[in-house]
Design a protein around this motif. Structure first.
Motif, PDB file in Angstrom:
ATOM      1  N   PHE A 591       0.830  -1.200   0.000  1.00  0.00           N
ATOM      2  CA  PHE A 591       0.000   0.000   0.000  1.00  0.00           C
ATOM      3  C   PHE A 591       0.873   1.262   0.000  1.00  0.00           C
ATOM      4  O   PHE A 591       0.675   2.194  -0.779  1.00  0.00           O
ATOM      5  N   TRP A 592       1.873   1.262   0.860  1.00  0.00           N
ATOM      6  CA  TRP A 592       2.741   2.449   0.989  1.00  0.00           C
ATOM      7  C   TRP A 592       3.613   2.611  -0.242  1.00  0.00           C
ATOM      8  O   TRP A 592       3.869   3.729  -0.696  1.00  0.00           O
ATOM      9  N   ASP A 593       4.060   1.475  -0.820  1.00  0.00           N
ATOM     10  CA  ASP A 593       4.850   1.548  -2.051  1.00  0.00           C
ATOM     11  C   ASP A 593       4.035   2.192  -3.174  1.00  0.00           C
ATOM     12  O   ASP A 593       4.554   2.994  -3.941  1.00  0.00           O
ATOM     13  N   SER A 594       2.755   1.830  -3.228  1.00  0.00           N
ATOM     14  CA  SER A 594       1.943   2.373  -4.311  1.00  0.00           C
ATOM     15  C   SER A 594       1.760   3.884  -4.148  1.00  0.00           C
ATOM     16  O   SER A 594       1.775   4.636  -5.117  1.00  0.00           O
ATOM     17  N   ALA A 595       1.623   4.333  -2.891  1.00  0.00           N
ATOM     18  CA  ALA A 595       1.516   5.776  -2.659  1.00  0.00           C
ATOM     19  C   ALA A 595       2.819   6.471  -3.044  1.00  0.00           C
ATOM     20  O   ALA A 595       2.822   7.534  -3.675  1.00  0.00           O
ATOM     21  N   LEU A 596       3.942   5.845  -2.707  1.00  0.00           N
ATOM     22  CA  LEU A 596       5.243   6.451  -3.023  1.00  0.00           C
ATOM     23  C   LEU A 596       5.514   6.453  -4.516  1.00  0.00           C
ATOM     24  O   LEU A 596       6.313   7.261  -5.004  1.00  0.00           O
ATOM     25  N   SER A 597       4.832   5.564  -5.252  1.00  0.00           N
ATOM     26  CA  SER A 597       5.095   5.502  -6.691  1.00  0.00           C
ATOM     27  C   SER A 597       4.650   6.791  -7.392  1.00  0.00           C
ATOM     28  O   SER A 597       5.141   7.121  -8.460  1.00  0.00           O
ATOM     29  N   ILE A 598       3.708   7.542  -6.784  1.00  0.00           N
ATOM     30  CA  ILE A 598       3.321   8.839  -7.370  1.00  0.00           C
ATOM     31  C   ILE A 598       4.538   9.758  -7.362  1.00  0.00           C
ATOM     32  O   ILE A 598       4.854  10.421  -8.355  1.00  0.00           O
ATOM     33  N   PHE A 599       5.268   9.767  -6.241  1.00  0.00           N
ATOM     34  CA  PHE A 599       6.496  10.573  -6.182  1.00  0.00           C
ATOM     35  C   PHE A 599       7.524  10.022  -7.163  1.00  0.00           C
ATOM     36  O   PHE A 599       8.245  10.775  -7.805  1.00  0.00           O
ATOM     37  N   GLY A 600       7.587   8.686  -7.250  1.00  0.00           N
ATOM     38  CA  GLY A 600       8.555   8.060  -8.151  1.00  0.00           C
ATOM     39  C   GLY A 600       8.361   8.523  -9.590  1.00  0.00           C
ATOM     40  O   GLY A 600       9.325   8.890 -10.267  1.00  0.00           O
ATOM     41  N   ARG A 601       7.104   8.525 -10.053  1.00  0.00           N
ATOM     42  CA  ARG A 601       6.827   8.989 -11.427  1.00  0.00           C
ATOM     43  C   ARG A 601       7.247  10.441 -11.590  1.00  0.00           C
ATOM     44  O   ARG A 601       7.771  10.853 -12.610  1.00  0.00           O
ATOM     45  N   GLN A 602       7.001  11.247 -10.532  1.00  0.00           N
ATOM     46  CA  GLN A 602       7.354  12.670 -10.638  1.00  0.00           C
ATOM     47  C   GLN A 602       8.862  12.875 -10.643  1.00  0.00           C
ATOM     48  O   GLN A 602       9.360  13.771 -11.318  1.00  0.00           O
ATOM     49  N   VAL A 603       9.593  12.042  -9.908  1.00  0.00           N
ATOM     50  CA  VAL A 603      11.057  12.176  -9.933  1.00  0.00           C
ATOM     51  C   VAL A 603      11.579  11.844 -11.336  1.00  0.00           C
ATOM     52  O   VAL A 603      12.424  12.559 -11.879  1.00  0.00           O
ATOM     53  N   ASP A 604      11.041  10.770 -11.942  1.00  0.00           N
ATOM     54  CA  ASP A 604      11.443  10.429 -13.323  1.00  0.00           C
ATOM     55  C   ASP A 604      11.222  11.615 -14.253  1.00  0.00           C
ATOM     56  O   ASP A 604      12.087  11.992 -15.023  1.00  0.00           O
ATOM     57  N   GLU A 605      10.026  12.193 -14.152  1.00  0.00           N
ATOM     58  CA  GLU A 605       9.692  13.294 -15.042  1.00  0.00           C
ATOM     59  C   GLU A 605      10.550  14.526 -14.734  1.00  0.00           C
ATOM     60  O   GLU A 605      11.011  15.214 -15.643  1.00  0.00           O
ATOM     61  N   PHE A 606      10.803  14.768 -13.470  1.00  0.00           N
ATOM     62  CA  PHE A 606      11.635  15.904 -13.070  1.00  0.00           C
ATOM     63  C   PHE A 606      13.034  15.752 -13.672  1.00  0.00           C
ATOM     64  O   PHE A 606      13.587  16.701 -14.228  1.00  0.00           O
ATOM     65  N   GLU A 607      13.595  14.550 -13.574  1.00  0.00           N
ATOM     66  CA  GLU A 607      14.928  14.307 -14.150  1.00  0.00           C
ATOM     67  C   GLU A 607      14.924  14.599 -15.655  1.00  0.00           C
ATOM     68  O   GLU A 607      15.839  15.234 -16.167  1.00  0.00           O
ATOM     69  N   ARG A 608      13.878  14.128 -16.355  1.00  0.00           N
ATOM     70  CA  ARG A 608      13.788  14.375 -17.798  1.00  0.00           C
ATOM     71  C   ARG A 608      13.724  15.862 -18.090  1.00  0.00           C
ATOM     72  O   ARG A 608      14.434  16.378 -18.948  1.00  0.00           O
ATOM     73  N   LEU A 609      12.867  16.574 -17.351  1.00  0.00           N
ATOM     74  CA  LEU A 609      12.698  18.009 -17.592  1.00  0.00           C
ATOM     75  C   LEU A 609      13.986  18.765 -17.277  1.00  0.00           C
ATOM     76  O   LEU A 609      14.329  19.726 -17.958  1.00  0.00           O
ATOM     77  N   VAL A 610      14.699  18.327 -16.236  1.00  0.00           N
ATOM     78  CA  VAL A 610      15.952  18.990 -15.875  1.00  0.00           C
ATOM     79  C   VAL A 610      16.974  18.785 -16.991  1.00  0.00           C
ATOM     80  O   VAL A 610      17.634  19.738 -17.425  1.00  0.00           O
ATOM     81  N   GLU A 611      17.103  17.567 -17.497  1.00  0.00           N
ATOM     82  CA  GLU A 611      18.025  17.287 -18.608  1.00  0.00           C
ATOM     83  C   GLU A 611      17.724  18.206 -19.787  1.00  0.00           C
ATOM     84  O   GLU A 611      18.610  18.851 -20.328  1.00  0.00           O
ATOM     85  N   ALA A 612      16.439  18.262 -20.168  1.00  0.00           N
ATOM     86  CA  ALA A 612      16.035  19.077 -21.311  1.00  0.00           C
ATOM     87  C   ALA A 612      16.350  20.544 -21.054  1.00  0.00           C
ATOM     88  O   ALA A 612      16.815  21.260 -21.937  1.00  0.00           O
ATOM     89  N   ASN A 613      16.150  20.979 -19.828  1.00  0.00           N
ATOM     90  CA  ASN A 613      16.364  22.375 -19.490  1.00  0.00           C
ATOM     91  C   ASN A 613      17.853  22.732 -19.461  1.00  0.00           C
ATOM     92  O   ASN A 613      18.260  23.791 -19.911  1.00  0.00           O
ATOM     93  N   VAL A 614      18.674  21.804 -18.926  1.00  0.00           N
ATOM     94  CA  VAL A 614      20.109  22.062 -18.835  1.00  0.00           C
ATOM     95  C   VAL A 614      20.732  22.088 -20.230  1.00  0.00           C
ATOM     96  O   VAL A 614      21.624  22.880 -20.509  1.00  0.00           O
ATOM     97  N   ARG A 615      20.221  21.216 -21.109  1.00  0.00           N
ATOM     98  CA  ARG A 615      20.774  21.153 -22.468  1.00  0.00           C
ATOM     99  C   ARG A 615      20.487  22.424 -23.269  1.00  0.00           C
ATOM    100  O   ARG A 615      21.228  22.783 -24.143  1.00  0.00           O
ATOM    101  N   LYS A 616      19.384  23.101 -22.963  1.00  0.00           N
ATOM    102  CA  LYS A 616      18.965  24.292 -23.713  1.00  0.00           C
ATOM    103  C   LYS A 616      20.035  25.371 -23.752  1.00  0.00           C
ATOM    104  O   LYS A 616      20.681  25.622 -22.746  1.00  0.00           O
TER     105      LYS A 616
END
Ligand SMILES: [Zn+2]
Length: 616
Positions: A591-616
């Protein structure tokens, strides 16, 4: 700044007259008289119940006691919420302060009646427990009766409890006030040339500054201040924790944690599952911290630091060149909240609409009003009110949603008897986090990539506090309770336990030279004698709210009803049973893992957005 003016003018103030027309009104005066009468009646009734009379009708006794307790709780709840609500918008108003104190004074006999009630109940334990199973009027109170008996079984004799209460005013409570007084008066010179001083609270607020040099300077000054007061602070902490250990052992608790678990209405298994899920999520949070260091440009250009976040970067705003988050007027806020709540549950949207229309919200910042935000309810009036300090930012829209979430919780539970409307801190943030998540998901879904980067960062910044920092506080407090059994801890020992706890949680996410050894002096939570481990309930609340949101994503519209029923039940059983009835097993890691997975998805997306932003 013109823009800001237009967002904060015409903000509403709340209308408290439907609760009571005013402090001088007949309605308020007669409520106070009624409260005093009821408390006196309760003392007399429970005083006379300290022996079981032969042939006594336990059913009649218990029904009278439960009704009396409900009436008392509801009336005192309403009076004290009203006095505090008045005071919180006019802290310099002597009348409001006097009334706040008067209500506190008035409630002392009611508290005494509460202790007498528990003792009288314990004398009728077997009969009461049997009635809780068989009597339809008493059965709804079964959990509350068992809980009262549990806490009664951990009371000392009435004389000893009395002495403990008396001594606490010059003992543990005094240590706690010392921590408060020292920390609210501590400060340092900020600007040598002008001699300008800043308090430690002002210095800590500079953690939100976009300027890294400002943040670092504030952090260094802050650590210097704590160092200079570490002796009284350590004495306070030793005093509070030593008292708690002594009283707990006298009251028959195996540990402070055992009592906190009972207060939170969870089980040891629940806490173990929660903590192990939090621990398993640490590598994910360290990836977030590394990505944040990258987007802040640490280790590059002018800044040749470790390339890692320092403590003073945790709250640094992430700004993307030329893009700032949109601001909201009050009218836009109302429309946005109403619409997004309705899309989850039309009844919740209609409720928000009513709160806006009937002036339940005090949004206007002004002199004498407290900072921050809160929601309070008035049981006798069946209504709630929300206080916030609206500034047009997305965070303040999210705060409105958060507090209205609390009000929606109250709306769903308010028709139950008072004893069944009281939920533990673990469940108190469920509805607010859920409401906040509805709003933040809606905002994310229509944001541009650069807005998204900032919105996700805000969410992760909060999450990192509630998971990573809270875990460090939990480790620290556990270590202190343990060590305090054998003696007093020196400031050096406390600092080293704190650094250890931060090392275990933030790990390589933070520069090891730039942690915060004095967090034990900062957080007032460690100094509350009646409430140990005032930390894991935050993580529970956050993750439980998110876990429910995950369920909504899976089930869709049908979930709104399950959700309302769950809110209505939060005061009627243990958290484990309530959540089990809704189909969750909080004693399991999944149950707790599933709740934390919302943060997990956001960390993945944050990393992607940061890469794209740093490359600009
Ligand atoms: Zn809240």
């Amino acid at each position: 700044m013109e823009g800001e003016m237009s967002e904060t003018k015409n903000l509403p103030q709340w209308d408290l007259t439907p609760i009571y027309p005013g402090f001088d009104s007949e309605e308020y005066g007669s409520a106070k008289r009624r409260a005093a009468d009821l408390a006196a009646q309760a003392i007399e009734f429970y005083g006379a119940s300290q022996r079981v009379q032969p042939g006594e009708d336990t059913e009649a006794w218990l029904l009278k006691a439960l009704a009396l307790n409900d009436e008392l709780g509801s009336l005192f709840g309403t009076l004290s919420a009203y006095a505090y609500a008045q005071y919180s918008t006019a802290t310099r108003d002597q009348k409001a302060l006097n009334e706040l104190n008067a209500i506190e004074e008035l409630s002392l006999p009611a508290k005494k009646a509460g202790i007498l009630f528990r003792n009288a109940l314990a004398l009728r334990k077997d009969a009461a427990l049997a009635l809780a199973q068989t009597n339809s009027k008493i059965a709804p109170y079964a959990f509350s009766i068992r809980e009262d008996l549990y806490f009664q079984s951990h009371q000392m004799s009435p004389e000893m409890e009395d002495l403990a209460e008396d001594l606490s005013r010059s003992g543990a409570d005094a240590w706690s006030r010392l921590q408060e007084t020292v920390s609210s008066n501590a400060g340092a010179v900020w600007d040598e040339s002008t001699g300008e001083r800043k308090t430690v609270i002002e210095l800590r607020n500079l953690a939100f500054s976009p300027d890294r040099q400002v943040r670092e300077k504030a952090y260094n000054l802050e650590l210097g201040i704590w160092k200079s007061v570490e002796i009284p602070m350590a004495a306070s902490l030793n005093g509070v924790k030593g008292t708690v250990n002594s009283l707990n052992s006298r009251r028959g608790y195996g540990s402070a944690l055992e009592k906190s678990i009972a207060q939170a209405r969870i089980s040891e298994k629940t806490l173990a599952a929660l903590v192990s899920a939090m621990e398993a999520s640490l590598p994910m949070w360290r990836r977030y911290l590394a990505a944040k260091a990258k987007v802040l440009g640490l280790g590059r250009g002018v800044d040749q630091g470790a390339g890692k976040l320092a403590w003073f970067d945790l709250f640094a705003p992430v700004e993307v060149a030329g893009v700032s988050l949109p601001t909201f007027t009050w009218a836009e806020t109302q429309a946005f909240v109403r619409e997004k709540f309705s899309s989850f549950d039309p009844a919740m949207g209609a409720f928000a609409e009513r709160a806006f229309r009937e002036s339940w919200i005090d949004a206007k910042p002004r002199e004498g009003k407290v900072g921050g935000a809160y929601c309070t309810d008035f049981p006798d009036a069946g209504a709630a009110r929300v206080l916030c300090n609206f500034d047009g930012s997305f965070s303040s829209v999210s705060t409105v949603a958060h507090e209205l979430g609390h009000a929606w919780h109250h709306e769903n539970i308010k028709d139950k008897p008072y004893a069944l409307t009281q939920y533990p801190m673990t469940l108190a943030e469920t509805a607010s986090i859920f409401a906040e998540t509805i709003i933040s998901e809606a905002a994310l879904s229509k944001a541009s990539p650069s807005e998204k980067l900032q919105l996700i960062e805000l969410h992760l910044q909060d999450g990192c506090q509630v998971i990573v920092d809270i875990l460090s506080r939990f480790y620290f407090e556990k270590a202190v309770f343990e060590a305090r059994k054998t003696g007093e801890l020196s400031p050096e020992q406390l600092c080293s336990l704190m650094l250890d706890a931060q090392g275990k949680t933030y790990g390589e996410g933070l520069d090891p030279e730039k942690r915060h050894p004095y967090m034990w002096a900062v957080k007032g939570h460690y100094y509350i004698p009646s409430l140990a481990y005032y930390n894991f309930p935050y993580a529970f609340g956050q993750l439980f709210g998110l876990g429910l949101y995950e369920r909504y994503r899976e089930e869709g519209a049908g979930f709104a009803k399950t959700y309302r029923e769950l809110l209505a039940a939060t005061g009627s059983a243990s958290a484990v049973d309530i959540t089990r009835a809704a189909g969750f097993d909080i004693e399991k890691r999944e149950f707790w893992d599933s709740a934390l997975s919302i943060f997990g998805r956001q960390v993945d997306e944050f990393e992607r957005l940061v890469e794209a932003n740093v490359r600009k």
